[in-house]
Design an enzyme around this catalytic site. Structure first.
Site, short mmCIF file in Angstrom:
data_model
loop_
_atom_site.label_atom_id
_atom_site.label_comp_id
_atom_site.label_asym_id
_atom_site.label_seq_id
_atom_site.Cartn_x
_atom_site.Cartn_y
_atom_site.Cartn_z
N GLY A 1 -14.09 101.35 41.65
CA GLY A 1 -13.42 100.09 42.01
C GLY A 1 -14.43 98.95 42.08
O GLY A 1 -14.22 97.87 41.50
N HIS A 2 -15.56 99.17 42.79
CA HIS A 2 -16.60 98.13 42.86
C HIS A 2 -17.16 97.85 41.47
O HIS A 2 -17.40 96.69 41.12
CB HIS A 2 -17.78 98.60 43.73
CG HIS A 2 -17.45 98.82 45.17
ND1 HIS A 2 -17.43 100.07 45.74
CD2 HIS A 2 -17.14 97.95 46.15
CE1 HIS A 2 -17.14 99.95 47.03
NE2 HIS A 2 -16.94 98.68 47.29
N GLN B 1 -16.82 92.64 61.44
CA GLN B 1 -15.43 92.97 61.08
C GLN B 1 -15.01 94.37 61.55
O GLN B 1 -13.93 94.83 61.20
CB GLN B 1 -15.20 92.79 59.58
CG GLN B 1 -15.92 93.76 58.66
CD GLN B 1 -15.79 93.36 57.21
OE1 GLN B 1 -16.44 92.44 56.74
NE2 GLN B 1 -14.94 94.06 56.44
N GLN C 1 -6.56 90.71 52.90
CA GLN C 1 -7.90 90.08 52.89
C GLN C 1 -7.98 89.02 51.78
O GLN C 1 -8.47 87.91 51.98
CB GLN C 1 -8.96 91.15 52.68
CG GLN C 1 -10.34 90.59 52.37
CD GLN C 1 -11.42 91.65 52.32
OE1 GLN C 1 -11.85 92.13 53.34
NE2 GLN C 1 -11.88 92.03 51.13
#
Ligand code: PAF
Length: 284
Positions: free
Chosen positions: A36-37, A61, A153
């Site tokens: 994914g990254h 966070q 997000q």
């Protein structure tokens, strides 16, 4: 590929690049890279002349009860993966440089941050927006690429960019899935063999929801949510944090399913691992 650890050195390099007329792309991450990254890095490579990948496990966070201390971390592993993708700089600032003792500022986006992940992780999005604002100021990108898996997000960051006039184009990039359908996440490494099937319930429920909507567009959001909930709770290891069908821009519940509707899920596996996933329901 250069590894830079200080905000000053990072800013200075980007200012030089910009002086040469180069377009700069940022991929903000917390590391432990997976496909994914890497797909976000490839996207940035496509649209920018220079790519900076930031790697910072952001304490602001995480709540004290969350998995900050166990969050997977291996700079050398990630350095090699980023280099193989043609990234120009891996920017890995130290916590003391990001949050010196006298640090006093927090960026808060109201409204969009109160429900969903914001409800079960109070303060989480203030941590995200604060660090992302700092990363934007340190890397001064023209564009920044974020994964769509973190749907809320992405909406919150887009809002912050609009509200604070960051001259940055935000690009959302599609979720990358394992062959099983499981959305890729650094947290998947916490899953034990016997938790895999339960973890797959999120993608399974999404596919079933899309199938039902494909058969009958007049089904109500509540009917779809009931079906999704039933699939997930058929795995005893799963507990539901939320199952919602929302309008993609306002993040408000939809009255009818349309191409603007997004099914969003957060599920805990054995109360230890919190997984999120989402998908549109029409037109896939
Ligand atoms: O999505 C993440 O990995 C993080 O929330 C981010 C955007 C890098 C901020 O720490």
């Amino acid at each position: 590929m250069k590894v830079i650890t200080t905000p000053r050195e990072m800013q200075a390099l980007v200012i030089t690049w910009k002086g040469e007329g180069l377009k700069v792309g940022l991929v903000p991450t917390m590391g432990w890279f997976h496909e994914g990254h890497l797909s976000l890095m490839r996207k940035a490579r496509e649209v920018a002349d220079r790519v900076v990948v930031s790697l910072f496990v952001n304490p602001m966070q995480f709540a004290p009860t969350e998995d900050l201390d166990n969050y997977p971390h291996d700079l050398e592993r990630d350095r090699k993966l980023a280099e193989a993708e043609g990234v120009d700089v891996l920017y890995a600032p130290e916590p003391a440089d990001m949050y010196p003792a006298e640090f006093k500022t927090s960026v808060h986006v109201s409204g969009l941050t109160t429900g969903l992940c914001g409800a079960s992780r109070p303060g989480h999005f203030d941590g995200v927006t604060t660090v992302v604002a700092k990363l934007f100021n340190q890397t001064l990108p023209h564009i920044a690429v974020f994964g769509e898996k973190d749907f809320q997000q992405l909406a919150v960051i887009r809002q912050m960019v609009r509200d604070l006039d960051f001259p940055i184009e935000i690009i959302g990039h599609a979720i990358v899935r394992e062959q099983s359908g499981l959305a890729m996440s650094s947290r998947n490494t916490y899953l034990k063999e016997d938790e895999m099937e339960a973890a797959h319930s999120l993608a399974k429920a999404i596919v079933q929801a899309q199938h039902l909507v494909g058969q009958n567009k007049n089904l109500s959001p509540d009917q779809i949510k009931e079906e999704v909930t039933g699939i997930i709770l058929s795995y005893p290891q799963c507990t539901i944090d939320y199952v919602e069908i929302l309008d993609r821009s306002s993040l408000q519940p939809c009255e009818r399913i349309s191409s603007e509707s997004v099914l969003v899920l957060a599920v805990k596996i054995n109360q230890r691992i919190r997984l999120i996933d989402n998908s549109t329901l029409v037109g896939n």
